[in-house]
Design a protein around this motif. Structure first.
Motif, PDB file in Angstrom:
ATOM      1  N   LYS A 148    -125.373  -3.353 -57.758  1.00 38.08           N
ATOM      2  CA  LYS A 148    -123.952  -3.004 -57.616  1.00 38.08           C
ATOM      3  C   LYS A 148    -123.267  -3.820 -56.531  1.00 38.08           C
ATOM      4  CE  LYS A 148    -124.601   0.892 -54.405  1.00 38.08           C
ATOM      5  NZ  LYS A 148    -124.419   2.368 -54.227  1.00 38.08           N
ATOM      6  N   ASP A 149    -124.056  -4.381 -55.602  1.00 33.36           N
ATOM      7  CA  ASP A 149    -123.481  -5.160 -54.505  1.00 33.36           C
ATOM      8  C   ASP A 149    -122.987  -6.530 -54.954  1.00 33.36           C
ATOM      9  OD1 ASP A 149    -124.051  -3.107 -52.677  1.00 33.36           O
ATOM     10  OD2 ASP A 149    -126.075  -3.880 -52.333  1.00 33.36           O
ATOM     11  N   ILE A 150    -123.523  -7.051 -56.068  1.00 37.59           N
ATOM     12  CA  ILE A 150    -123.139  -8.407 -56.478  1.00 37.59           C
ATOM     13  C   ILE A 150    -122.731  -8.493 -57.944  1.00 37.59           C
ATOM     14  CG2 ILE A 150    -124.729  -9.387 -54.766  1.00 37.59           C
ATOM     15  CD1 ILE A 150    -126.493 -10.282 -57.122  1.00 37.59           C
ATOM     16  N   GLN A 151    -122.768  -7.401 -58.685  1.00 34.73           N
ATOM     17  CA  GLN A 151    -122.470  -7.445 -60.116  1.00 34.73           C
ATOM     18  C   GLN A 151    -121.033  -7.895 -60.371  1.00 34.73           C
ATOM     19  OE1 GLN A 151    -123.095  -3.155 -60.801  1.00 34.73           O
ATOM     20  NE2 GLN A 151    -121.041  -3.086 -61.681  1.00 34.73           N
ATOM     21  N   GLY A 152    -120.814  -8.439 -61.566  1.00 38.73           N
ATOM     22  CA  GLY A 152    -119.487  -8.870 -61.976  1.00 38.73           C
ATOM     23  C   GLY A 152    -118.927  -7.960 -63.059  1.00 38.73           C
ATOM     24  N   VAL A 153    -117.743  -8.310 -63.526  1.00 38.17           N
ATOM     25  CA  VAL A 153    -117.076  -7.536 -64.566  1.00 38.17           C
ATOM     26  C   VAL A 153    -117.704  -7.872 -65.920  1.00 38.17           C
ATOM     27  CG1 VAL A 153    -114.883  -7.120 -65.740  1.00 38.17           C
ATOM     28  CG2 VAL A 153    -114.929  -7.494 -63.265  1.00 38.17           C
ATOM     29  N   GLN A 177    -130.522  -0.276 -59.112  1.00 34.78           N
ATOM     30  CA  GLN A 177    -131.736  -1.085 -59.047  1.00 34.78           C
ATOM     31  C   GLN A 177    -131.477  -2.304 -58.177  1.00 34.78           C
ATOM     32  OE1 GLN A 177    -132.523  -0.544 -63.643  1.00 34.78           O
ATOM     33  NE2 GLN A 177    -134.376  -1.385 -62.698  1.00 34.78           N
ATOM     34  N   THR A 178    -132.543  -2.978 -57.767  1.00 32.74           N
ATOM     35  CA  THR A 178    -132.383  -4.091 -56.841  1.00 32.74           C
ATOM     36  C   THR A 178    -132.113  -5.402 -57.572  1.00 32.74           C
ATOM     37  OG1 THR A 178    -134.745  -4.666 -56.802  1.00 32.74           O
ATOM     38  CG2 THR A 178    -133.979  -2.978 -55.242  1.00 32.74           C
ATOM     39  N   VAL A 179    -131.497  -6.325 -56.827  1.00 30.97           N
ATOM     40  CA  VAL A 179    -131.257  -7.668 -57.355  1.00 30.97           C
ATOM     41  C   VAL A 179    -132.591  -8.349 -57.649  1.00 30.97           C
ATOM     42  CG1 VAL A 179    -130.322  -9.944 -56.786  1.00 30.97           C
ATOM     43  CG2 VAL A 179    -129.048  -7.883 -56.184  1.00 30.97           C
ATOM     44  N   ASP A 220    -130.102 -14.969 -69.513  1.00 25.65           N
ATOM     45  CA  ASP A 220    -129.232 -15.459 -68.448  1.00 25.65           C
ATOM     46  C   ASP A 220    -128.434 -14.355 -67.770  1.00 25.65           C
ATOM     47  OD1 ASP A 220    -129.987 -18.105 -68.830  1.00 25.65           O
ATOM     48  OD2 ASP A 220    -128.483 -18.421 -70.391  1.00 25.65           O
ATOM     49  N   SER A 221    -128.368 -13.181 -68.392  1.00 26.45           N
ATOM     50  CA  SER A 221    -127.578 -12.092 -67.822  1.00 26.45           C
ATOM     51  C   SER A 221    -128.093 -10.752 -68.333  1.00 26.45           C
ATOM     52  CB  SER A 221    -126.093 -12.244 -68.179  1.00 26.45           C
ATOM     53  OG  SER A 221    -125.895 -12.137 -69.583  1.00 26.45           O
ATOM     54  N   LEU A 222    -127.680  -9.687 -67.653  1.00 26.71           N
ATOM     55  CA  LEU A 222    -128.059  -8.328 -68.040  1.00 26.71           C
ATOM     56  C   LEU A 222    -126.830  -7.426 -67.959  1.00 26.71           C
ATOM     57  CD1 LEU A 222    -131.292  -7.943 -65.865  1.00 26.71           C
ATOM     58  CD2 LEU A 222    -131.253  -8.239 -68.356  1.00 26.71           C
ATOM     59  N   PRO A 223    -126.592  -6.580 -68.968  1.00 25.46           N
ATOM     60  CA  PRO A 223    -125.536  -5.575 -68.826  1.00 25.46           C
ATOM     61  C   PRO A 223    -125.941  -4.565 -67.752  1.00 25.46           C
ATOM     62  CG  PRO A 223    -126.166  -5.867 -71.145  1.00 25.46           C
ATOM     63  CD  PRO A 223    -127.201  -6.561 -70.311  1.00 25.46           C
ATOM     64  N   VAL A 224    -125.006  -4.223 -66.888  1.00 25.66           N
ATOM     65  CA  VAL A 224    -125.254  -3.170 -65.902  1.00 25.66           C
ATOM     66  C   VAL A 224    -124.738  -1.871 -66.518  1.00 25.66           C
ATOM     67  CG1 VAL A 224    -124.845  -2.367 -63.559  1.00 25.66           C
ATOM     68  CG2 VAL A 224    -124.930  -4.829 -64.034  1.00 25.66           C
ATOM     69  N   VAL A 225    -125.613  -0.879 -66.603  1.00 22.80           N
ATOM     70  CA  VAL A 225    -125.269   0.334 -67.345  1.00 22.80           C
ATOM     71  C   VAL A 225    -125.508   1.593 -66.527  1.00 22.80           C
ATOM     72  CG1 VAL A 225    -125.797  -0.749 -69.568  1.00 22.80           C
ATOM     73  CG2 VAL A 225    -127.584   0.522 -68.351  1.00 22.80           C
ATOM     74  N   LYS A 226    -124.881   2.659 -66.997  1.00 23.29           N
ATOM     75  CA  LYS A 226    -125.089   3.987 -66.425  1.00 23.29           C
ATOM     76  C   LYS A 226    -125.597   4.889 -67.526  1.00 23.29           C
ATOM     77  CE  LYS A 226    -122.698   7.736 -63.997  1.00 23.29           C
ATOM     78  NZ  LYS A 226    -121.383   8.205 -63.450  1.00 23.29           N
ATOM     79  N   HIS A 227    -126.733   5.534 -67.275  1.00 22.66           N
ATOM     80  CA  HIS A 227    -127.331   6.407 -68.276  1.00 22.66           C
ATOM     81  C   HIS A 227    -126.474   7.652 -68.465  1.00 22.66           C
ATOM     82  CE1 HIS A 227    -130.619   8.957 -70.060  1.00 22.66           C
ATOM     83  NE2 HIS A 227    -130.749   7.842 -70.733  1.00 22.66           N
ATOM     84  N   ILE A 228    -126.221   8.018 -69.715  1.00 23.48           N
ATOM     85  CA  ILE A 228    -125.370   9.167 -70.020  1.00 23.48           C
ATOM     86  C   ILE A 228    -126.220  10.403 -70.279  1.00 23.48           C
ATOM     87  CG2 ILE A 228    -123.617  10.101 -71.574  1.00 23.48           C
ATOM     88  CD1 ILE A 228    -122.742   7.248 -72.121  1.00 23.48           C
ATOM     89  N   ASP A 258    -128.774  13.190 -70.896  1.00 23.02           N
ATOM     90  CA  ASP A 258    -130.143  13.104 -71.405  1.00 23.02           C
ATOM     91  C   ASP A 258    -130.226  12.309 -72.706  1.00 23.02           C
ATOM     92  OD1 ASP A 258    -131.122  14.655 -69.318  1.00 23.02           O
ATOM     93  OD2 ASP A 258    -130.666  16.524 -70.374  1.00 23.02           O
ATOM     94  N   SER A 259    -129.123  11.671 -73.079  1.00 23.43           N
ATOM     95  CA  SER A 259    -129.104  10.917 -74.326  1.00 23.43           C
ATOM     96  C   SER A 259    -129.693   9.529 -74.120  1.00 23.43           C
ATOM     97  CB  SER A 259    -127.671  10.792 -74.849  1.00 23.43           C
ATOM     98  OG  SER A 259    -126.923   9.971 -73.974  1.00 23.43           O
ATOM     99  N   ARG A 260    -129.740   8.790 -75.192  1.00 27.24           N
ATOM    100  CA  ARG A 260    -130.210   7.415 -75.115  1.00 27.24           C
ATOM    101  C   ARG A 260    -129.035   6.442 -75.035  1.00 27.24           C
ATOM    102  NH1 ARG A 260    -135.266   7.024 -79.437  1.00 27.24           N
ATOM    103  NH2 ARG A 260    -136.583   8.619 -78.453  1.00 27.24           N
ATOM    104  N   SER A 261    -127.867   6.957 -74.728  1.00 26.32           N
ATOM    105  CA  SER A 261    -126.665   6.137 -74.647  1.00 26.32           C
ATOM    106  C   SER A 261    -126.451   5.630 -73.233  1.00 26.32           C
ATOM    107  CB  SER A 261    -125.442   6.942 -75.099  1.00 26.32           C
ATOM    108  OG  SER A 261    -125.590   7.367 -76.439  1.00 26.32           O
ATOM    109  N   PHE A 262    -125.806   4.464 -73.131  1.00 25.91           N
ATOM    110  CA  PHE A 262    -125.527   3.863 -71.845  1.00 25.91           C
ATOM    111  C   PHE A 262    -124.069   3.429 -71.793  1.00 25.91           C
ATOM    112  CE2 PHE A 262    -129.999   3.054 -72.732  1.00 25.91           C
ATOM    113  CZ  PHE A 262    -130.615   3.457 -71.543  1.00 25.91           C
ATOM    114  N   LYS A 263    -123.411   3.725 -70.679  1.00 23.79           N
ATOM    115  CA  LYS A 263    -122.058   3.258 -70.463  1.00 23.79           C
ATOM    116  C   LYS A 263    -122.114   1.941 -69.699  1.00 23.79           C
ATOM    117  CE  LYS A 263    -117.536   4.583 -68.661  1.00 23.79           C
ATOM    118  NZ  LYS A 263    -116.734   5.651 -68.012  1.00 23.79           N
ATOM    119  N   VAL A 264    -121.407   0.946 -70.196  1.00 24.70           N
ATOM    120  CA  VAL A 264    -121.397  -0.369 -69.558  1.00 24.70           C
ATOM    121  C   VAL A 264    -120.437  -0.350 -68.368  1.00 24.70           C
ATOM    122  CG1 VAL A 264    -120.889  -2.819 -69.845  1.00 24.70           C
ATOM    123  CG2 VAL A 264    -121.968  -1.536 -71.710  1.00 24.70           C
ATOM    124  N   ILE A 265    -120.938  -0.722 -67.181  1.00 23.11           N
ATOM    125  CA  ILE A 265    -120.099  -0.713 -65.983  1.00 23.11           C
ATOM    126  C   ILE A 265    -120.026  -2.097 -65.317  1.00 23.11           C
ATOM    127  CG2 ILE A 265    -120.470   1.730 -65.513  1.00 23.11           C
ATOM    128  CD1 ILE A 265    -122.561   0.956 -63.454  1.00 23.11           C
TER     129      ILE A 265
END
Length: 212
Positions: A79-84, A159-161, A174-182, A184-191
């Protein structure tokens, strides 16, 4: 104890004999592109095993506080270095997706639903493969060519860099989506998203701060 990859060990061996040396020279010795080495070099710098100086190149770390430097990166969070995140909908056409890639200057688009929940990713390679020799591909929705959510590699903001860098190297992305677990589901919100470029810029910023 860090379990380095075979290529990372080869880089350290090269530096033992030829330091200082540029990324271009290392790439030539290993028979790979400079871009291919970016994540490996980032991991080695983050762990304090090698150092880099502009116009000089890479060399083995002489810092007796390698462990402390490693600890810093262990504590730096995504979260300290993530982009949009650059996102599209599953109904977005291949043509519009290609335009988004160029306008945003990214290699991968994150596919989300109306609630910004992760549905998949579509890469430059995916779009190129479907458009070659297929004049009808331009109007095709990206949902037909995307990698769907269960097979998408993701990371969370807390999680750590260092973990992000290891995932990129291991899965060769080359990149990873940064997500928030919703719930108890298997869904993730992209942040957001984290890229190799984010990590390299953070390394440069840290190096600039430490030598100021």
């Amino acid at each position: 104890m860090i379990d380095f990859t075979k290529r990372q060990k080869e880089i350290k061996n090269i530096l033992t004999k030829h330091e200082p040396i540029t990324a271009e020279q290392i790439a030539e010795m290993l028979g790979v592109s400079k871009g291919t080495l970016r994540s490996d070099l980032a991991v080695l710098v983050m762990t304090g095993h090698i150092e880099a100086k502009p116009k000089v190149g890479y060399f083995l770390s002489k810092d007796i506080n390698q462990t402390n430097q490693h600890d810093i990166w262990k504590q730096t969070l995504v979260k300290d270095i993530q982009g949009v995140a650059v996102t599209v909908k599953r109904t977005t056409t291949v043509n519009d997706a290609v335009i988004s890639l160029f306008l945003e200057d990214v290699g991968t688009l994150i596919v989300v639903d109306d609630n910004n929940q992760l549905e998949g990713i579509v890469s430059r390679k995916d779009l190129l493969k479907v458009t070659l020799g297929n004049p009808q591909a331009a109007s095709m929705p990206v949902q037909l060519v995307m990698t769907r959510q269960p097979k998408v590699y993701t990371i969370e903001a807390e999680q750590t860099v260092f973990e992000a860098a290891k995932m990129m190297v291991y899965y060769e992305v080359d990149s990873l989506p940064v997500v928030k677990h919703i719930d108890d589901s298997r869904s993730f919100k992209v942040i957001g998203r984290i890229t190799k470029t984010n990590i390299v810029k953070a390394l440069i910023d840290m190096g600039s701060t430490s030598t100021a």
